[in-house]
Design a protein around this motif. Structure first.
Motif, short mmCIF file in Angstrom:
data_model
loop_
_atom_site.label_atom_id
_atom_site.label_comp_id
_atom_site.label_asym_id
_atom_site.label_seq_id
_atom_site.Cartn_x
_atom_site.Cartn_y
_atom_site.Cartn_z
N HIS A 108 5.08 -28.68 -35.23
CA HIS A 108 6.27 -29.10 -34.48
C HIS A 108 7.49 -28.23 -34.80
CE1 HIS A 108 3.96 -32.62 -33.35
NE2 HIS A 108 3.79 -32.92 -34.62
N LEU A 109 7.44 -27.46 -35.87
CA LEU A 109 8.60 -26.66 -36.28
C LEU A 109 9.00 -25.67 -35.20
CD1 LEU A 109 10.63 -25.88 -38.50
CD2 LEU A 109 8.94 -24.23 -39.33
N ASP A 110 8.03 -25.06 -34.53
CA ASP A 110 8.33 -24.03 -33.53
C ASP A 110 9.23 -24.56 -32.42
OD1 ASP A 110 6.69 -22.51 -35.06
OD2 ASP A 110 5.27 -21.99 -33.47
N SER A 111 8.88 -25.72 -31.85
CA SER A 111 9.67 -26.26 -30.74
C SER A 111 11.05 -26.71 -31.21
CB SER A 111 8.92 -27.42 -30.09
OG SER A 111 8.74 -28.49 -31.00
N ILE A 112 11.15 -27.20 -32.44
CA ILE A 112 12.45 -27.61 -32.97
C ILE A 112 13.37 -26.40 -33.11
CG2 ILE A 112 13.61 -28.48 -35.04
CD1 ILE A 112 11.20 -30.39 -35.36
N LEU A 113 12.84 -25.30 -33.63
CA LEU A 113 13.65 -24.10 -33.79
C LEU A 113 14.01 -23.50 -32.43
CD1 LEU A 113 11.83 -22.43 -36.83
CD2 LEU A 113 13.98 -23.70 -36.82
N GLN A 114 13.10 -23.63 -31.47
CA GLN A 114 13.42 -23.17 -30.12
C GLN A 114 14.60 -23.94 -29.56
OE1 GLN A 114 10.22 -23.66 -27.32
NE2 GLN A 114 11.22 -22.48 -25.71
N ASP A 115 14.63 -25.24 -29.78
CA ASP A 115 15.74 -26.07 -29.29
C ASP A 115 17.03 -25.76 -30.05
OD1 ASP A 115 14.05 -27.20 -27.50
OD2 ASP A 115 13.76 -29.08 -28.58
N ILE A 116 16.93 -25.48 -31.34
CA ILE A 116 18.13 -25.10 -32.10
C ILE A 116 18.69 -23.80 -31.56
CG2 ILE A 116 18.89 -24.26 -34.36
CD1 ILE A 116 17.15 -26.38 -35.65
N SER A 117 17.81 -22.84 -31.26
CA SER A 117 18.26 -21.58 -30.66
C SER A 117 18.95 -21.83 -29.32
CB SER A 117 17.06 -20.64 -30.47
OG SER A 117 17.45 -19.44 -29.85
N LEU A 118 18.37 -22.70 -28.51
CA LEU A 118 18.96 -23.04 -27.22
C LEU A 118 20.34 -23.67 -27.39
CD1 LEU A 118 17.06 -24.91 -24.39
CD2 LEU A 118 19.35 -25.57 -25.04
N LEU A 119 20.44 -24.63 -28.29
CA LEU A 119 21.71 -25.32 -28.51
C LEU A 119 22.76 -24.38 -29.11
CD1 LEU A 119 20.27 -28.67 -29.87
CD2 LEU A 119 21.30 -28.30 -27.64
N HIS A 120 22.30 -23.47 -29.93
CA HIS A 120 23.20 -22.45 -30.47
C HIS A 120 23.81 -21.64 -29.33
CE1 HIS A 120 24.73 -19.29 -33.11
NE2 HIS A 120 24.10 -18.40 -32.37
N GLY A 121 23.00 -21.33 -28.32
CA GLY A 121 23.49 -20.61 -27.16
C GLY A 121 24.51 -21.40 -26.35
N LEU A 122 24.50 -22.73 -26.50
CA LEU A 122 25.47 -23.58 -25.80
C LEU A 122 26.75 -23.77 -26.62
CD1 LEU A 122 23.17 -26.39 -24.35
CD2 LEU A 122 24.16 -24.45 -23.15
N GLY A 123 26.85 -23.08 -27.75
CA GLY A 123 28.10 -23.10 -28.51
C GLY A 123 28.12 -24.03 -29.71
N ILE A 124 26.97 -24.55 -30.14
CA ILE A 124 26.91 -25.41 -31.32
C ILE A 124 26.61 -24.56 -32.54
CG2 ILE A 124 25.74 -27.35 -32.42
CD1 ILE A 124 25.08 -28.42 -29.63
N ARG A 125 27.29 -24.81 -33.63
CA ARG A 125 27.09 -24.07 -34.88
C ARG A 125 26.12 -24.84 -35.77
NH1 ARG A 125 33.44 -22.63 -36.28
NH2 ARG A 125 33.84 -21.34 -34.43
N PHE A 126 25.16 -24.13 -36.31
CA PHE A 126 24.11 -24.79 -37.09
C PHE A 126 24.04 -24.26 -38.52
CE2 PHE A 126 22.46 -25.78 -32.85
CZ PHE A 126 22.06 -27.10 -33.03
N VAL A 127 23.89 -25.20 -39.45
CA VAL A 127 23.50 -24.91 -40.83
C VAL A 127 22.18 -25.63 -41.05
CG1 VAL A 127 24.09 -25.09 -43.26
CG2 VAL A 127 25.90 -24.71 -41.56
N ILE A 128 21.13 -24.89 -41.35
CA ILE A 128 19.79 -25.47 -41.51
C ILE A 128 19.42 -25.54 -42.98
CG2 ILE A 128 17.34 -25.21 -40.95
CD1 ILE A 128 18.15 -23.69 -38.46
N VAL A 129 18.95 -26.70 -43.41
CA VAL A 129 18.45 -26.88 -44.77
C VAL A 129 16.98 -27.29 -44.66
CG1 VAL A 129 18.73 -28.07 -46.97
CG2 VAL A 129 20.74 -27.63 -45.53
N PRO A 130 16.04 -26.36 -44.89
CA PRO A 130 14.62 -26.70 -44.77
C PRO A 130 14.06 -27.30 -46.06
CG PRO A 130 14.87 -24.35 -45.16
CD PRO A 130 16.26 -24.93 -45.11
N GLY A 131 13.16 -28.25 -45.89
CA GLY A 131 12.50 -28.85 -47.05
C GLY A 131 11.31 -28.04 -47.51
#
Length: 601
Positions: A108-131
């Motif tokens: 499921h990680l692939d689709s989540i990162l794809q959505d984060i990339s998409l949302l980043h393109g919409l102007g949202i800033r992300f800080v990711i902390v992976p377990g």
């Protein structure tokens, strides 16, 4: 020839999933990814007849296909318009996203990162902390070793530290690789020259953002290279966010003597959210939070979450740690307030302040800056996702107003949580309905004072003191500093499965800051939770405000007859109605289930 051309266009233009049925939520997520264009979805009937000749069957098929095509496009357009306020509202926000190690270790990680990339393109800033604790335990097992935990912390011996370094490095490289490509270029070609799109790949930044100190020896137990969060390098993180990078913060910290220390993932994420003053903390977990009837919980106020956690302090180490650290927060806050003598700098339970007296970057608490969860209590899942809920409440207390816990196994989970009204996860909020409650007879005088100016101006129907007393059970009030600053009545019509919104008023000094929207949202959710399908109102002067919030003008004949008989037609009031979404949350407003059984795995 025509037939061969039509077949070529069909194979090139049409995704195989075009005719698959979707429910609204699935379509909403897919719409972002597919970027559907109606012109390119024409079936071969638009180019030529079938090579075998047209007949009644093929014509009927063509009509059916075209109707499906139109319906899908209408649904896409409607949904995109509904998402517009969310897109605009989230732009420029900073979200800290903690991805549980179970999800990091899943497909499921692939689709989540794809959505984060998409949302980043919409102007949202992300800080990711992976377990990484699942990966660490796997590596240890492969080497004939076993992970050891005490409370929420791992005992990090030499073998565990090597495994932690390997797991963290692998997670970071995987995330960087998955985020780097950016959106597909093929879908942009019809919009002109695409040379400038070749640099659309997402920039990802990682580094020594985390300063840590050894946990040391606690109650005779040597935790080895286990670290506590000491400081988040906020300046470096914000500098990279300003440069349009997605930032990855590892759970590996660095001590002042140059050691690598293994820190708790949730302690890092919660400390990071507080330090960078994130707008949201999003916890992506491998399940959903449900009540005792296995219904998903969509919303919990900080007050309710705090109360639930404290009742568990005797049975849960996580809850006990929360109560202890909350007390430390309060004590630090008191000292901070005394030292600064600045009311604007104090921490409030509602989290409206962006500065927290109990949180000082670089100093932290005795147990670290953030809130650690993990160990055997979390691994066993005996308390479901109670530990994650506790971390959410801790962060809300610290000043992050919204924390979302979402199931990473659900496709498009981030899109559905952020761009639909009720979302698909559990939101813990510090100020969502602050001071909002059912009215009592003691509130009648305050309600009367609030309504009187509107009654005198003719905006509202006059109500006698006795009428207010008799109907006070239908009222909801918002109280601040002992005064009623807003009110509304929800009048039920059970047979028609609808309710009337009446006596809606906000104190003049409190208008313009969203108080009316909060009260309306509360009323709508309450009406939905009671099973009402429609909400209607009568107004003479506030039509524009309600229309912008989803109400549509309707005929007087469409409201219950019982209400029609009581209407003073001479006022010329107009009727407006709104269709209510079905309430899906397991916890309804003012109707909490027993705290002991509210969470299930």
């Amino acid at each position: 020839m025509a037939a061969s051309i039509s077949k070529a266009w069909t194979s090139f233009l049409l995704p195989s999933s075009h005719t698959e049925s979707r429910n609204n939520n699935q379509f909403a997520a897919a719409a972002f990814h597919e970027g559907r264009r109606g012109v390119l979805k024409m079936r071969r009937y638009a180019f030529s007849a079938d090579s075998e000749g047209s007949n009644g069957s093929s014509s009927a098929s063509m009509v059916s296909e075209m109707r499906n095509w139109g319906s899908d496009n209408e649904q896409f357009v409607d949904w995109f318009r509904q998402a517009w306020p969310y897109i605009r509202g989230h732009r420029g926000s900073t979200f800290v996203v903690v991805i549980s190690s179970e999800i990091v270790d899943s497909p499921h990680l692939d689709s989540i990162l794809q959505d984060i990339s998409l949302l980043h393109g919409l102007g949202i800033r992300f800080v990711i902390v992976p377990g990484s604790y699942v990966q660490i335990d796997k590596i240890l097992k492969q080497r004939g070793k076993e992970g050891k935990y005490v409370g929420p912390y791992r005992i990090t011996d030499g073998d565990s530290l090597e495994a932690a370094i390997e797991a963290a490095g692998r997670a970071r490289l995987t995330i960087e690789a998955k985020l780097s490509p950016g959106p597909p270029i093929l879908n942009l070609r019809r919009h002109g020259d695409i040379s400038r799109w070749h640099e659309l790949g997402v920039s990802v930044a990682s580094g020594n953002f985390l300063a840590a100190k050894r946990r040391g020896v606690v109650e005779g137990i040597d935790y080895g290279a286990t670290g506590l969060v000491k400081k988040i390098n906020v300046e470096s993180i914000k500098e990279r966010l300003e440069k349009d990078c997605i930032v990855i913060v590892s759970n590996l910290g660095y001590s002042s003597s140059g050691e690598i220390l293994n820190c708790n993932m949730y302690e890092v994420a919660t400390a990071c959210a507080l330090a960078v003053e994130a707008d949201k903390l999003i916890c992506i977990i491998d399940g959903e939070i449900t009540d005792s009837n296995d219904r998903p919980i969509r919303f919990m106020s900080l007050h309710d979450a705090d109360k639930l956690i404290r009742t568990r302090a005797g049975q849960s180490q996580t809850a006990f740690n929360y109560a202890t650290q909350s007390q430390s927060q309060n004590q630090s806050q008191t000292a901070f307030n005394y030292a600064t003598q600045s009311q604007s700098q104090t921490l409030t339970l509602t989290g409206r302040s962006r500065s927290c007296g109990g949180f000082k970057n670089g100093v932290g608490f005795d147990n670290g800056m953030g809130f650690a969860i993990g160990g055997e209590e979390r691994l066993s899942r005996l308390n479901g996702y109670f530990a994650e809920l506790t971390a959410a409440a801790f962060v809300c207390r610290g000043g992050v107003q919204r924390v979302h816990l979402v199931d990473g196994r659900l496709g498009g989970t981030l899109l559905l949580e952020l761009f639909t009204r009720d979302g698909v996860g559990t939101m813990v909020a510090s100020d969502m309905y602050e001071g909002t409650r059912a009215a009592t007879e003691a509130d009648v005088q305050g309600i009367k004072q609030l309504l009187r100016p509107l009654e005198e101006s003719g905006a509202l129907v006059r109500r006698t003191h006795q009428q207010l007393v008799e109907s006070v059970g239908n009222y909801v009030v918002v109280e601040r500093d002992g005064s009623v600053i807003a009110c509304a009545a929800l009048i039920p019509f059970l047979e028609e499965k609808c309710a009337e919104l009446a006596a809606f008023a906000v104190s003049p000094e409190c208008r313009g800051n969203g108080q009316g929207d909060k009260l309306l949202d509360y009323i709508e959710k309450k009406a939905s939770s009671l099973g009402f399908e429609r909400l209607f109102l009568l107004t003479t002067r506030a039509a524009d405000w309600f229309v912008r919030r989803g109400f549509s003008e309707c005929s007087i004949d469409s409201i219950p007859e019982e209400k029609r008989k009581k209407i003073n037609r001479a006022r010329g009031s107009k009727c407006y109605m709104k269709i209510l979404p079905q309430e899906q949350g397991g916890i309804t407003i003012n109707n909490m289930h027993k705290f002991d059984d509210v969470l299930a795995s």
